[in-house]
Write a protein that holds these residues in place. Sequence first.
Motif, PDB file in Angstrom:
ATOM      1  N   GLU A   4       0.827  -1.209   0.000  1.00  0.00           N
ATOM      2  CA  GLU A   4       0.000   0.000   0.000  1.00  0.00           C
ATOM      3  C   GLU A   4       0.865   1.265   0.000  1.00  0.00           C
ATOM      4  O   GLU A   4       0.644   2.181  -0.794  1.00  0.00           O
ATOM      5  CB  GLU A   4      -0.915  -0.004   1.228  1.00  0.00           C
ATOM      6  CG  GLU A   4      -1.813   1.205   1.322  1.00  0.00           C
ATOM      7  CD  GLU A   4      -2.672   1.169   2.580  1.00  0.00           C
ATOM      8  OE1 GLU A   4      -2.983   2.268   3.079  1.00  0.00           O
ATOM      9  OE2 GLU A   4      -3.014   0.076   3.057  1.00  0.00           O
ATOM     10  N   GLN A   5       1.856   1.315   0.872  1.00  0.00           N
ATOM     11  CA  GLN A   5       2.709   2.508   0.949  1.00  0.00           C
ATOM     12  C   GLN A   5       3.630   2.608  -0.262  1.00  0.00           C
ATOM     13  O   GLN A   5       3.920   3.717  -0.738  1.00  0.00           O
ATOM     14  CB  GLN A   5       3.509   2.516   2.252  1.00  0.00           C
ATOM     15  CG  GLN A   5       2.648   2.560   3.495  1.00  0.00           C
ATOM     16  CD  GLN A   5       1.586   3.653   3.452  1.00  0.00           C
ATOM     17  OE1 GLN A   5       1.847   4.776   3.032  1.00  0.00           O
ATOM     18  NE2 GLN A   5       0.381   3.316   3.889  1.00  0.00           N
ATOM     19  N   GLU A  35       2.868   1.773  -3.283  1.00  0.00           N
ATOM     20  CA  GLU A  35       2.051   2.359  -4.352  1.00  0.00           C
ATOM     21  C   GLU A  35       1.772   3.837  -4.088  1.00  0.00           C
ATOM     22  O   GLU A  35       1.807   4.649  -5.004  1.00  0.00           O
ATOM     23  CB  GLU A  35       0.747   1.576  -4.497  1.00  0.00           C
ATOM     24  CG  GLU A  35       0.951   0.183  -5.062  1.00  0.00           C
ATOM     25  CD  GLU A  35      -0.284  -0.691  -4.998  1.00  0.00           C
ATOM     26  OE1 GLU A  35      -1.357  -0.218  -4.557  1.00  0.00           O
ATOM     27  OE2 GLU A  35      -0.180  -1.878  -5.390  1.00  0.00           O
ATOM     28  N   SER A  36       1.522   4.188  -2.833  1.00  0.00           N
ATOM     29  CA  SER A  36       1.229   5.585  -2.492  1.00  0.00           C
ATOM     30  C   SER A  36       2.401   6.513  -2.782  1.00  0.00           C
ATOM     31  O   SER A  36       2.206   7.640  -3.223  1.00  0.00           O
ATOM     32  CB  SER A  36       0.866   5.720  -1.010  1.00  0.00           C
ATOM     33  OG  SER A  36      -0.356   5.102  -0.745  1.00  0.00           O
ATOM     34  N   TYR A  37       3.611   6.037  -2.504  1.00  0.00           N
ATOM     35  CA  TYR A  37       4.788   6.909  -2.609  1.00  0.00           C
ATOM     36  C   TYR A  37       5.734   6.519  -3.741  1.00  0.00           C
ATOM     37  O   TYR A  37       6.818   7.089  -3.858  1.00  0.00           O
ATOM     38  CB  TYR A  37       5.537   6.942  -1.274  1.00  0.00           C
ATOM     39  CG  TYR A  37       4.702   7.570  -0.191  1.00  0.00           C
ATOM     40  CD1 TYR A  37       4.408   8.927  -0.215  1.00  0.00           C
ATOM     41  CD2 TYR A  37       4.161   6.802   0.833  1.00  0.00           C
ATOM     42  CE1 TYR A  37       3.625   9.509   0.761  1.00  0.00           C
ATOM     43  CE2 TYR A  37       3.373   7.373   1.812  1.00  0.00           C
ATOM     44  CZ  TYR A  37       3.108   8.726   1.771  1.00  0.00           C
ATOM     45  OH  TYR A  37       2.324   9.302   2.738  1.00  0.00           O
ATOM     46  N   ASP A  38       5.320   5.555  -4.566  1.00  0.00           N
ATOM     47  CA  ASP A  38       6.112   5.129  -5.718  1.00  0.00           C
ATOM     48  C   ASP A  38       7.532   4.737  -5.314  1.00  0.00           C
ATOM     49  O   ASP A  38       8.517   5.245  -5.850  1.00  0.00           O
ATOM     50  CB  ASP A  38       6.128   6.219  -6.797  1.00  0.00           C
ATOM     51  CG  ASP A  38       6.682   5.711  -8.122  1.00  0.00           C
ATOM     52  OD1 ASP A  38       6.541   4.506  -8.394  1.00  0.00           O
ATOM     53  OD2 ASP A  38       7.282   6.523  -8.867  1.00  0.00           O
ATOM     54  N   ARG A  90       4.304   3.727   6.904  1.00  0.00           N
ATOM     55  CA  ARG A  90       3.828   4.910   6.176  1.00  0.00           C
ATOM     56  C   ARG A  90       4.841   6.051   6.282  1.00  0.00           C
ATOM     57  O   ARG A  90       5.237   6.653   5.288  1.00  0.00           O
ATOM     58  CB  ARG A  90       2.471   5.386   6.700  1.00  0.00           C
ATOM     59  CG  ARG A  90       1.961   6.606   5.940  1.00  0.00           C
ATOM     60  CD  ARG A  90       0.627   7.177   6.435  1.00  0.00           C
ATOM     61  NE  ARG A  90      -0.314   6.209   6.933  1.00  0.00           N
ATOM     62  CZ  ARG A  90      -0.634   6.064   8.228  1.00  0.00           C
ATOM     63  NH1 ARG A  90      -0.107   6.834   9.151  1.00  0.00           N
ATOM     64  NH2 ARG A  90      -1.504   5.160   8.605  1.00  0.00           N
ATOM     65  N   THR A 112       8.246   5.084   4.562  1.00  0.00           N
ATOM     66  CA  THR A 112       8.168   5.096   3.099  1.00  0.00           C
ATOM     67  C   THR A 112       8.072   6.522   2.576  1.00  0.00           C
ATOM     68  O   THR A 112       8.671   6.849   1.546  1.00  0.00           O
ATOM     69  CB  THR A 112       6.983   4.234   2.617  1.00  0.00           C
ATOM     70  OG1 THR A 112       7.122   2.914   3.158  1.00  0.00           O
ATOM     71  CG2 THR A 112       6.948   4.152   1.101  1.00  0.00           C
ATOM     72  N   TRP A 113       7.339   7.386   3.286  1.00  0.00           N
ATOM     73  CA  TRP A 113       7.329   8.794   2.886  1.00  0.00           C
ATOM     74  C   TRP A 113       8.746   9.357   2.929  1.00  0.00           C
ATOM     75  O   TRP A 113       9.166  10.069   2.018  1.00  0.00           O
ATOM     76  CB  TRP A 113       6.427   9.643   3.797  1.00  0.00           C
ATOM     77  CG  TRP A 113       6.406  11.069   3.352  1.00  0.00           C
ATOM     78  CD1 TRP A 113       5.518  11.642   2.478  1.00  0.00           C
ATOM     79  CD2 TRP A 113       7.348  12.102   3.686  1.00  0.00           C
ATOM     80  NE1 TRP A 113       5.851  12.962   2.266  1.00  0.00           N
ATOM     81  CE2 TRP A 113       6.977  13.270   2.997  1.00  0.00           C
ATOM     82  CE3 TRP A 113       8.467  12.150   4.505  1.00  0.00           C
ATOM     83  CZ2 TRP A 113       7.678  14.469   3.097  1.00  0.00           C
ATOM     84  CZ3 TRP A 113       9.179  13.340   4.608  1.00  0.00           C
ATOM     85  CH2 TRP A 113       8.776  14.482   3.909  1.00  0.00           C
ATOM     86  N   ARG A 143      10.672   8.259  -0.012  1.00  0.00           N
ATOM     87  CA  ARG A 143      10.278   9.056  -1.181  1.00  0.00           C
ATOM     88  C   ARG A 143      11.018  10.395  -1.177  1.00  0.00           C
ATOM     89  O   ARG A 143      11.524  10.848  -2.202  1.00  0.00           O
ATOM     90  CB  ARG A 143       8.763   9.302  -1.157  1.00  0.00           C
ATOM     91  CG  ARG A 143       8.222  10.249  -2.193  1.00  0.00           C
ATOM     92  CD  ARG A 143       8.148   9.634  -3.588  1.00  0.00           C
ATOM     93  NE  ARG A 143       9.349   9.888  -4.338  1.00  0.00           N
ATOM     94  CZ  ARG A 143       9.850   9.097  -5.295  1.00  0.00           C
ATOM     95  NH1 ARG A 143       9.238   7.985  -5.629  1.00  0.00           N
ATOM     96  NH2 ARG A 143      10.948   9.383  -5.927  1.00  0.00           N
TER      97      ARG A 143
END
Length: 186
Positions: free
Chosen positions: A41-42, A44-47, A110, A113-114, A117
């Motif tokens: 999930e994370q 995909e959210s943050y590529d 989350r 992973t941010w 990014r």
Amino acid sequence: MRMWKKRFALPLFLLVLAALFWNSGWMAWVYPIGYKEDIREQSESYDIDPFLIASIIRVETNFKPSKESKVGALGIMQLMPDTANWAIEQGRLPQATPERIKHEPDTNIRIGTWYLRNLSDQFGDNRLAVVAAYNAGPGNVKKWIREGTWDGTLEDVRSIPIGETRHYIQRVVYYYNQYTKVYETF
């Protein structure tokens, strides 16, 4: 005739057994990935490559939640509290207490992973620099590259002045390579 059977039966049996193990995905037992849904999930959210996230978690805590390091890094991705708070503020992420960061893998993944990014935005395509910065901080890595101490490659990793970071990069790369061999997709 009997001698022939003995000579070839065991190697043939071992070959068949090896083929069965190779095709059955048994290596996933050796290199498991926990929290796959949260990572996916994370990712995909943050590529961010999910195998990179999993490799960092494997090196940091081996997927064991609620860890706290000697220097105060928290949770499954071992986030320093100041870094986590900065990421929450900069990324406009939901507020999280140190207890949540430490004990809730989804929250920790989350934020971590941010942060990956953010580091990827700073270092572009140089994934090794991102990994080094996750461990030693982006300021150190920028300085090493700017001053020519490290050229940002795996071949030159021995030039990194912090032994922990050299070893960290090598371990993350090792697990990344294993995961990408063992798992066709995430």
